[in-house]
Design a protein around this motif. Structure first.
Motif, PDB file in Angstrom:
ATOM      1  N   ALA A 167       0.842  -1.195   0.000  1.00  0.00           N
ATOM      2  CA  ALA A 167       0.000   0.000   0.000  1.00  0.00           C
ATOM      3  C   ALA A 167       0.878   1.247   0.000  1.00  0.00           C
ATOM      4  O   ALA A 167       1.948   1.263   0.615  1.00  0.00           O
ATOM      5  N   VAL A 168       0.420   2.267  -0.704  1.00  0.00           N
ATOM      6  CA  VAL A 168       1.105   3.562  -0.730  1.00  0.00           C
ATOM      7  C   VAL A 168       0.085   4.628  -0.375  1.00  0.00           C
ATOM      8  O   VAL A 168      -0.953   4.766  -1.043  1.00  0.00           O
ATOM      9  N   ARG A 169       0.348   5.384   0.691  1.00  0.00           N
ATOM     10  CA  ARG A 169      -0.558   6.460   1.102  1.00  0.00           C
ATOM     11  C   ARG A 169       0.172   7.422   2.018  1.00  0.00           C
ATOM     12  O   ARG A 169       1.020   7.032   2.819  1.00  0.00           O
ATOM     13  N   ASP A 170      -0.185   8.698   1.874  1.00  0.00           N
ATOM     14  CA  ASP A 170       0.326   9.750   2.754  1.00  0.00           C
ATOM     15  C   ASP A 170       1.850   9.738   2.854  1.00  0.00           C
ATOM     16  O   ASP A 170       2.425   9.878   3.938  1.00  0.00           O
ATOM     17  N   THR A 172       3.903   7.311   2.513  1.00  0.00           N
ATOM     18  CA  THR A 172       4.457   6.087   3.104  1.00  0.00           C
ATOM     19  C   THR A 172       4.166   4.893   2.202  1.00  0.00           C
ATOM     20  O   THR A 172       3.041   4.739   1.706  1.00  0.00           O
ATOM     21  N   ALA A 173       5.168   4.071   1.983  1.00  0.00           N
ATOM     22  CA  ALA A 173       4.982   2.810   1.269  1.00  0.00           C
ATOM     23  C   ALA A 173       5.055   1.686   2.297  1.00  0.00           C
ATOM     24  O   ALA A 173       6.068   1.547   2.989  1.00  0.00           O
ATOM     25  N   GLU A 174       3.980   0.917   2.400  1.00  0.00           N
ATOM     26  CA  GLU A 174       3.933  -0.166   3.381  1.00  0.00           C
ATOM     27  C   GLU A 174       3.863  -1.501   2.656  1.00  0.00           C
ATOM     28  O   GLU A 174       3.051  -1.696   1.756  1.00  0.00           O
ATOM     29  N   ASP A 194       6.357   2.078  -6.475  1.00  0.00           N
ATOM     30  CA  ASP A 194       5.842   2.495  -5.168  1.00  0.00           C
ATOM     31  C   ASP A 194       6.768   3.531  -4.529  1.00  0.00           C
ATOM     32  O   ASP A 194       6.306   4.498  -3.913  1.00  0.00           O
ATOM     33  N   ILE A 198       6.261   7.847  -3.570  1.00  0.00           N
ATOM     34  CA  ILE A 198       6.454   8.592  -2.312  1.00  0.00           C
ATOM     35  C   ILE A 198       7.612   9.582  -2.423  1.00  0.00           C
ATOM     36  O   ILE A 198       8.026  10.184  -1.429  1.00  0.00           O
ATOM     37  N   ARG A 263       7.612  -0.411   6.752  1.00  0.00           N
ATOM     38  CA  ARG A 263       7.149   0.873   6.207  1.00  0.00           C
ATOM     39  C   ARG A 263       8.349   1.697   5.757  1.00  0.00           C
ATOM     40  O   ARG A 263       9.352   1.792   6.473  1.00  0.00           O
ATOM     41  N   THR A 265       9.624   5.487   4.203  1.00  0.00           N
ATOM     42  CA  THR A 265       9.378   6.899   3.918  1.00  0.00           C
ATOM     43  C   THR A 265      10.686   7.517   3.474  1.00  0.00           C
ATOM     44  O   THR A 265      11.769   6.957   3.681  1.00  0.00           O
TER      45      THR A 265
END
Length: 268
Positions: A167-170, A172-174, A194, A198, A263, A265
């Motif tokens: 997942a990629v959001r805000d 951050t790539a998790e 990904d 970010i 995670r 960043t």
């Protein structure tokens, strides 16, 4: 299929015993012209997820043919034995998810292996690789119609492993650890795309968060992007983000087993 098609093998049998040789012998006995490619026989015992990842990342580089995966902790139980056709490739193995990442797509067909005339007799309760999967694969490679291996089943009912977390959001790539190779390099479910999303740039740095702990590492092109003994994130040959130690073992240093969540960043 015609005799020149290959049969590939992936198992957790190891190399200390005669299990792999027995499978080779069965295949050649049925299809003398088969080209056998050993993907690996060193999958950790019973590690279906590792077997699935290696199969999915390797098969695109192999010739069309029959691809056998036997990582089968449920051997001898009620789990199904199956063949799955995906384009010009046929996958043979237990229906426990080990085939699911490689045998993917919209136009799959699947069969349960029920035609016992294609098997070796007597069938061992604990060695289906030799007695069921290898002979069925050999018959297909020799030209047998895959539809003749048993009764057709709905591919939607095959056991599928859940896809790795990604997942990629805000900013951050998790992701999660997909595999750890013999060098201790830690492959993540994340891709270079990904990291691009970010704002990560090679030559810069990333903050890697592992549970409650965070550390900073370089984001480079290869192991030599950092001095020996230092950590580096890079894009591996499968297009996945990986964590490594130049001339060292990242999995051991970071304590990251397959399935661990990570995670990433961008570091300032």
């Amino acid at each position: 299929m015609t005799p020149e098609h290959c049969v590939s093998l992936l198992t957790d049998y190891g190399l200390e015993d005669g299990f792999v040789a027995a499978c080779h012998g069965v295949i050649v006995g049925i299809c003398p012209h088969a080209r056998i490619i050993d993907i690996t026989h060193l999958v950790p015992p019973g590690d279906v997820r590792r077997g699935a990842a290696i199969m999915a990342q390797t098969v695109p580089y192999l010739p069309a043919g029959v691809h056998v995966a036997v990582v089968d902790p449920g051997v001898g139980t009620r789990r199904r034995a199956v063949a799955v056709a995906a384009g010009d490739r046929v996958f043979v193995g237990p229906d426990n998810g080990v085939l699911s990442w490689a045998a993917a797509g919209a136009d799959l067909r699947a069969w349960e292996l029920t035609e016992s005339e294609l098997w070796l007799e007597p069938v061992s309760a604990t060695f289906h690789g030799r007695d069921i999967f290898a002979p069925v694969a050999a018959h297909i490679a020799a030209g047998r119609d895959v539809a003749a291996v048993g009764r057709e089943i709905d591919p939607a009912g095959l056991v599928r492993l859940p896809p790795p977390v990604r997942a990629v959001r805000d900013g951050t790539a998790e992701g999660e650890v997909v595999t750890v190779d013999r060098f201790g390099n830690v492959q993540l479910s994340l891709t270079r795309t990904d990291l691009d999303a970010i704002g990560a740039r090679r030559g810069g740095a990333l903050t890697v968060t592992l549970g409650r702990h965070s550390l900073r590492m370089a984001y480079g092109e290869t192991f030599g992007s950092v001095p020996p003994g230092e950590l580096v994130a890079y894009t591996d040959a499968a297009g996945r983000v990986a964590l490594a130690v130049n001339a060292g073992d990242a999995a051991q240093r970071l304590g990251l087993p397959p399935g661990a969540h990570v995670r990433l960043t961008v570091s300032e």
